[in-house]
Write a protein that holds these residues in place. Structure first.
Motif, PDB file in Angstrom:
ATOM      1  N   ALA A  11       0.832  -1.204   0.000  1.00  5.39           N
ATOM      2  CA  ALA A  11       0.000   0.000   0.000  1.00  5.39           C
ATOM      3  C   ALA A  11       0.865   1.252   0.000  1.00  5.39           C
ATOM      4  O   ALA A  11       0.576   2.219  -0.703  1.00  5.39           O
ATOM      5  N   THR A  12       1.937   1.214   0.796  1.00  4.48           N
ATOM      6  CA  THR A  12       2.842   2.365   0.847  1.00  4.48           C
ATOM      7  C   THR A  12       3.511   2.575  -0.509  1.00  4.48           C
ATOM      8  O   THR A  12       3.632   3.709  -0.981  1.00  4.48           O
ATOM      9  N   ARG A  13       3.931   1.526  -1.159  1.00  5.63           N
ATOM     10  CA  ARG A  13       4.571   1.617  -2.469  1.00  5.63           C
ATOM     11  C   ARG A  13       3.565   2.143  -3.501  1.00  5.63           C
ATOM     12  O   ARG A  13       3.909   2.978  -4.334  1.00  5.63           O
ATOM     13  N   ALA A  14       2.328   1.686  -3.427  1.00  6.16           N
ATOM     14  CA  ALA A  14       1.301   2.138  -4.370  1.00  6.16           C
ATOM     15  C   ALA A  14       1.001   3.621  -4.195  1.00  6.16           C
ATOM     16  O   ALA A  14       0.868   4.367  -5.172  1.00  6.16           O
ATOM     17  N   VAL A  15       0.923   4.076  -2.956  1.00  3.11           N
ATOM     18  CA  VAL A  15       0.674   5.491  -2.696  1.00  3.11           C
ATOM     19  C   VAL A  15       1.836   6.333  -3.209  1.00  3.11           C
ATOM     20  O   VAL A  15       1.641   7.396  -3.803  1.00  3.11           O
ATOM     21  N   GLY A  16       3.056   5.841  -3.010  1.00  7.42           N
ATOM     22  CA  GLY A  16       4.228   6.556  -3.510  1.00  7.42           C
ATOM     23  C   GLY A  16       4.217   6.679  -5.019  1.00  7.42           C
ATOM     24  O   GLY A  16       4.535   7.729  -5.581  1.00  7.42           O
ATOM     25  N   LEU A  17       3.837   5.607  -5.712  1.00  6.81           N
ATOM     26  CA  LEU A  17       3.775   5.651  -7.181  1.00  6.81           C
ATOM     27  C   LEU A  17       2.675   6.591  -7.665  1.00  6.81           C
ATOM     28  O   LEU A  17       2.852   7.316  -8.644  1.00  6.81           O
ATOM     29  N   VAL A  18       1.552   6.606  -6.975  1.00  9.25           N
ATOM     30  CA  VAL A  18       0.471   7.515  -7.353  1.00  9.25           C
ATOM     31  C   VAL A  18       0.902   8.964  -7.152  1.00  9.25           C
ATOM     32  O   VAL A  18       0.652   9.826  -8.004  1.00  9.25           O
ATOM     33  N   LEU A  19       1.566   9.247  -6.061  1.00  6.31           N
ATOM     34  CA  LEU A  19       2.046  10.613  -5.819  1.00  6.31           C
ATOM     35  C   LEU A  19       3.095  11.023  -6.844  1.00  6.31           C
ATOM     36  O   LEU A  19       3.110  12.170  -7.315  1.00  6.31           O
ATOM     37  N   ALA A  23       2.720  14.098  -9.469  1.00  4.19           N
ATOM     38  CA  ALA A  23       3.720  15.168  -9.538  1.00  4.19           C
ATOM     39  C   ALA A  23       4.243  15.325 -10.959  1.00  4.19           C
ATOM     40  O   ALA A  23       4.383  16.453 -11.462  1.00  4.19           O
ATOM     41  N   LEU A  24       4.530  14.213 -11.629  1.00  9.26           N
ATOM     42  CA  LEU A  24       4.998  14.295 -13.015  1.00  9.26           C
ATOM     43  C   LEU A  24       3.921  14.862 -13.929  1.00  9.26           C
ATOM     44  O   LEU A  24       4.216  15.657 -14.825  1.00  9.26           O
ATOM     45  N   GLY A  25       2.680  14.481 -13.697  1.00  6.66           N
ATOM     46  CA  GLY A  25       1.587  15.031 -14.489  1.00  6.66           C
ATOM     47  C   GLY A  25       1.442  16.529 -14.292  1.00  6.66           C
ATOM     48  O   GLY A  25       1.193  17.271 -15.240  1.00  6.66           O
ATOM     49  N   ALA A  26       1.598  16.989 -13.060  1.00  5.12           N
ATOM     50  CA  ALA A  26       1.509  18.425 -12.787  1.00  5.12           C
ATOM     51  C   ALA A  26       2.631  19.184 -13.470  1.00  5.12           C
ATOM     52  O   ALA A  26       2.426  20.280 -14.006  1.00  5.12           O
TER      53      ALA A  26
END
Length: 88
Positions: A11-19, A23-26
């Motif tokens: 879950a922590t790894r998934a949240v990190g990838l989503v963030l 950030a890259l999208g922004a």
């Protein structure tokens, strides 16, 4: 390693990838908005004296004329300079 620890780690790894993706999208969206090609027939509207940042365009013009006549040198602002008498 228990099942709960693996779940938390995933879950922590998934949240990190989503963030990271957000950030890259922004960055991509923010950077792409600055590259705009203005058509030739619209440039005169952007160069309109009313589009300047100064509060009073007449006062800014007066200050610029005073500066260029007192400077008595050409090339500083791209305009021909007078001899210091204000007779440009």
């Amino acid at each position: 390693m228990s099942g709960i620890e693996r779940y938390v780690r995933r879950a922590t790894r998934a949240v990190g990838l989503v963030l990271l993706a957000a950030a890259l999208g922004a960055v991509v969206l923010g950077g792409s908005g600055a590259c705009v090609v203005v058509p030739q027939n619209r440039r005169k509207h952007l160069a309109d004296p009313m589009m300047r940042f100064e509060e009073d365009a007449l006062d800014a013009h007066r200050r610029q004329k005073f500066y260029t006549t007192r400077e008595a040198a050409a090339g500083g602002d791209g305009m021909p300079a007078g001899g210091g008498c204000g007779c440009q």
